[in-house]
Design an enzyme around this catalytic site. Sequence first.
Site, short mmCIF file in Angstrom:
data_model
loop_
_atom_site.label_atom_id
_atom_site.label_comp_id
_atom_site.label_asym_id
_atom_site.label_seq_id
_atom_site.Cartn_x
_atom_site.Cartn_y
_atom_site.Cartn_z
N TRP A 367 0.82 -1.22 0.00
CA TRP A 367 0.00 0.00 0.00
C TRP A 367 0.85 1.26 0.00
CZ3 TRP A 367 -1.30 3.35 4.46
CH2 TRP A 367 -0.37 3.23 5.50
N ASP A 368 2.13 1.11 0.36
CA ASP A 368 3.05 2.25 0.39
C ASP A 368 2.97 3.06 -0.89
OD1 ASP A 368 3.76 0.46 2.35
OD2 ASP A 368 5.92 0.60 2.00
N GLU A 494 0.89 -2.05 12.68
CA GLU A 494 0.96 -3.51 12.79
C GLU A 494 1.24 -3.99 14.21
OE1 GLU A 494 3.86 -4.44 9.83
OE2 GLU A 494 2.49 -4.05 8.16
N LYS A 589 3.44 1.06 16.27
CA LYS A 589 4.51 1.07 15.29
C LYS A 589 4.44 2.36 14.47
CE LYS A 589 6.53 -1.72 11.56
NZ LYS A 589 6.27 -2.80 10.58
N GLN A 590 3.21 2.76 14.14
CA GLN A 590 2.96 4.04 13.48
C GLN A 590 1.57 4.51 13.84
OE1 GLN A 590 3.23 1.74 9.53
NE2 GLN A 590 2.22 3.62 8.94
#
Length: 786
Positions: A367-368, A494, A589-590
Amino acid sequence: MALISSDRLRFPCEPWKLVENIHVTGDEGTLETLFALGNGHLGVRGAHSTRGDGELPGTFINGFHEIWDIKHAENAYGFARTGQRIVYVPDANNFTVTIDGEALSLSESTVLDYHRSIDFSTGVYEESTTWACRSGAVVTTVERRAVGFDSRGCLGLELSITADRDVSADITSAVVNRQDQPVEDHSVHDPRRSGRHAGRVLLPLHLHGADGSLRLAWETSESRQRVAMAVDHWISSPEQPFETVVAEDESSVRYVLAITGGGPFRLEKTVSYVVAGSADDAEDRGESLAAEAEANLVPFSDILAQSQAHYNTYWTTADVAIGGQPELQQAVRWALFQLSQATARAGVAGIPAKGVSGSGYEGHYFWDQEVYLLPYLTYTNPTGARKVLESRHAMLPDARIRAKELSVDGALFPWRTINGLEASAYYAAGTAQFHIAAAIAFAANRYEWASGDAAFEAEVGADLLIETARMWASLGFFGKDGLFHIHGVTGPDEYTAVVNDNLYTNVMARFNLRAAAALEHEGIADTERLVWRQAAERMSLPYDPHLQVHSQDNDFMTLEPWDWNTPKSKYPLLLNFHPLVIYRHQVLKQADTVLAMFLQWQDFSAEEKQRAFDFYDPITTGDSTLSACVQGIMAAEVGYGDVALKHFTEALFIDLDNSHGNTIDGVHIASTGGIWSSLVCGFAGMRDQGEVLRFDPRLPTEWDGLAFRLKVQGRLLSVELSQGSIALTLVPGPDYSQEPLPVNVRNQDVQVGTTTVTVPLDAVPVPPPSIFPSSFPTAGLPIVGQ
């Protein structure tokens, strides 16, 4: 430990180059990534060409991969079945130079002077080394490399040798099959790294060489893809090759000659790669593909000219200039250079997570590319953006099959893939990330909005929006509370997996459903359109009324807080703790809630954005390289200028300083895309997909200015920020419309034409930070003390 920014004697700050002036052992793998060359199709790592002086040299072609059967210890229905991994194609960047019987190498020989650079303005790699030979001669070797652009499968290499006296030289130019060389597998405990195949991958088909020319072809053992290469040599002296040797794993051309003192000797090596699927003709053993590679060969001078011409054009629209910050400027241009190298000539293909600079993440598309790369491509190279979306459109048949396998309608795109099939063996952090569907729809909608491409909706966009909307409508359900819920998903963060009503997923699904429902398309039934609209309007968005913050998911606020006394050596957490340990703690994580509020900026108030940033920023580890750029963008919008600049600088040097310890595996290309967004959407405050393009600038007080250009709806818009104002102009040119462009600057509507419009800007006040009740872990993590 910092690399580039910590040693400016070794790595001087130059605005249009990355330069290394002193050779130091120990950083070879990282520097091979930083000095790599590519064009989106072909990439060659920036390794020293001398044998033994590289750590992870190699050459890659986007999409050229091998497959294998994934062996699950405990299988289940619907698990990914076929793994895919990018393959090293045979590598031509190899020279052995022997002077008076001494093989020159950085590790063994005496080096008097050393300098190498990669020039962002031309795309040329150059390495110059002066050697004190044991025979007493002083010899200087200069290597230059460039990749083709019109000829995207071509690589040019040049070696020149100058001596202060007459010397005898023995020069071998080799092509090495690195894929089947024994290499230590570092991927066992790190999912970010590419693994190795147990058996042989490249099977020789056609091996021919004579008189300094090589014509070679191989086929992968399982995916049955073919790669062929043609290699020609030219030297500046009349000697013929001493020998031409051909073998399945190393072929070479050798010259034995005398080099007179003072006069340079030059060797040019031109290479052409061609890839294809398996041959229709069973009798064709690669001869036709090798002949095609031969036909595509161009001289070294042409490759240099193509590279120069590409970057002359590229920088006129892609450059972002920062006033008064030379070190940041160099790093920004390196990032923009990498974006071109990863995308310029990819064709109708995805963009691997490492571009073509390394094998990290096994060359997969995530998806990046839609969320972090497509904004940059859409506004600087819309043709390239369209091709990426066309590659997703080509995956629709497999995505429809995958959707049925997971009992949903429409299309379900793979979380990670090369060939369109799901390659993620760990479903909790792979297939469960359904939000990739909304990322693709969002990128398609942005491209259509920004480009003005009238044919896109009918050819590509409508299919992507409709099929993803059907997936969301069947994945979610209307609950007893009357709201639409989406359960059992993983968001971008994640560290919280398989949750109910992940805010990011729901917000982006809502966008997807609304955009599809707004289409005028004969394939959408009235009842279907009604369901989409109702699902969007009644979407469940978790909210904690006590903290007055949108919750990352239904249960996130109930989790035990992470113990932030965990030593730095235990990060990234995914390499040091079992996933179940991470999943039951309040740690990120983000910050995907923050990301949702950036992408769907119009759906949240300024207060909601600030409270979310204040809550999530301190509990975000930054273990993801995609985190810092988004946190910086939202910090800028909220008004935290210092925090925004801190996050931006962290993101900017992720690869240049190897801050995540894995730059050896390739450039974090999505993070470099995030750098562009940090500048344009963060400090310039650009927001799109509304009624008009909007700007709400937040220029750092330390900067003199910020300038860039955007391709918007057929125009080329110049944006120049200074302390206290923003200047907007349409750049005249035969390729661009001069029709005025409506723009909104801090709620002031302006019409931008070829005469500069300057809007004064007041300083943005720093808001008081939100105050939340303190929370402490209740049990602790005994492992951290071990």
